[in-house]
Design a protein around this motif. Structure first.
Motif, PDB file in Angstrom:
ATOM      1  N   GLU A 148      58.549  33.782  50.339  1.00 64.78           N
ATOM      2  CA  GLU A 148      58.519  34.265  51.724  1.00 64.78           C
ATOM      3  C   GLU A 148      59.889  34.158  52.381  1.00 64.78           C
ATOM      4  O   GLU A 148      60.334  35.096  53.059  1.00 64.78           O
ATOM      5  N   LEU A 149      60.569  33.034  52.207  1.00 63.50           N
ATOM      6  CA  LEU A 149      61.907  32.866  52.784  1.00 63.50           C
ATOM      7  C   LEU A 149      62.892  33.851  52.150  1.00 63.50           C
ATOM      8  O   LEU A 149      63.738  34.419  52.851  1.00 63.50           O
TER       9      LEU A 149
ATOM     10  N   ARG B 141      66.189  23.386  52.916  1.00 66.72           N
ATOM     11  CA  ARG B 141      65.862  23.531  54.340  1.00 66.72           C
ATOM     12  C   ARG B 141      66.313  22.266  55.068  1.00 66.72           C
ATOM     13  O   ARG B 141      66.016  21.158  54.614  1.00 66.72           O
TER      14      ARG B 141
ATOM     15  N   ILE C 127      62.866  23.571  48.608  1.00 67.34           N
ATOM     16  CA  ILE C 127      61.797  24.550  48.424  1.00 67.34           C
ATOM     17  C   ILE C 127      62.034  25.189  47.053  1.00 67.34           C
ATOM     18  O   ILE C 127      63.027  25.890  46.844  1.00 67.34           O
TER      19      ILE C 127
ATOM     20  N   THR D 242      57.388  28.406  44.375  1.00 67.47           N
ATOM     21  CA  THR D 242      56.446  28.332  45.492  1.00 67.47           C
ATOM     22  C   THR D 242      56.376  29.628  46.304  1.00 67.47           C
ATOM     23  O   THR D 242      57.317  30.421  46.333  1.00 67.47           O
ATOM     24  N   GLN D 243      55.257  29.774  46.970  1.00 69.66           N
ATOM     25  CA  GLN D 243      55.062  30.908  47.882  1.00 69.66           C
ATOM     26  C   GLN D 243      56.057  30.835  49.043  1.00 69.66           C
ATOM     27  O   GLN D 243      56.588  31.856  49.480  1.00 69.66           O
ATOM     28  N   GLU D 244      56.320  29.639  49.529  1.00 72.57           N
ATOM     29  CA  GLU D 244      57.273  29.471  50.638  1.00 72.57           C
ATOM     30  C   GLU D 244      58.649  29.999  50.249  1.00 72.57           C
ATOM     31  O   GLU D 244      59.320  30.655  51.050  1.00 72.57           O
ATOM     32  N   TYR D 245      59.080  29.722  49.031  1.00 70.05           N
ATOM     33  CA  TYR D 245      60.362  30.229  48.544  1.00 70.05           C
ATOM     34  C   TYR D 245      60.374  31.757  48.582  1.00 70.05           C
ATOM     35  O   TYR D 245      61.315  32.370  49.096  1.00 70.05           O
TER      36      TYR D 245
END
Length: 184
Positions: free
Chosen positions: A105-106, A124, A96, A100-103
């Motif tokens: 968020e995590l 992940r 990730i 990124t947005q996922e990064y």
């Protein structure tokens, strides 16, 4: 002596939480096998079958290249203090990226939004097999603390120096596989 489980239960989660080091192992069918030590301060078990760790810039980026090409990843813990045991998480990993947005968020959800200097990506692992074994052959060691070297190195490089280093050392694996770090 080995026992297999489909996920991490509270007992195994407790074992993981007591460890100070873990190892990642990855490869493709054509590459060298890479095994890397990691500090458990960066690791989070986010569900019964998912682990993540905040990966920091290092001399290579083999895990990223292997995840992009193949995806197989194993995480291993071994008790060097207290009762002996080895625990392995087998599954599929993915990278990730920081952009990124996922990064983000995590990072917010599992690291209190704090990104250490030199943070490179989050790895992940979605695992489908957990295996424990005796660990009788693992020697006893005493934990003294985390090394300050990586923080000192990152501070000395600074953000621009780290970026330059990543482009030079982390774009391809030692076997010439792209890491995907600078895609897009």
């Amino acid at each position: 002596m080995a026992k297999q489980f489909s996920n991490v239960d509270d007992r195994l989660r407790d074992f993981i939480a007591r460890q100070h080091i873990f190892f990642t192992a990855s490869a493709t069918s054509e590459s060298r096998v890479n095994v890397s030590p990691r500090e458990t301060l960066c690791l989070r078990i986010i569900s019964a079958n998912t682990a993540i760790y905040l990966d920091r810039t290092g001399s290579g980026n083999e895990t990223s290249a292997h995840m992009k090409a193949d995806g197989r990843l194993t995480i291993m813990f071994c008790a060097v203090e207290g009762p002996p045991m080895i625990l392995r998480l087998y599954g599929r990993g993915r990278i990730i990226h920081r952009s990124t947005q996922e990064y983000r968020e995590l990072l917010n959800d599992y690291y209190a939004g704090e990104e250490p200097l030199g943070a490179r990506q989050i790895v992940r692992l979605d695992f489908d097999l957990v295996q424990t074994s005796c660990g009788f052959g693992v020697p006893l060691f005493s934990y003294e603390g985390e090394r300050p070297s990586l923080d000192q190195w990152a501070k000395a490089k600074g953000p621009d120096g780290i970026e330059e280093y990543r482009r030079e050392k982390n774009s391809f694996s030692m076997d010439g596989l792209p890491t995907g770090m600078f895609d897009g």
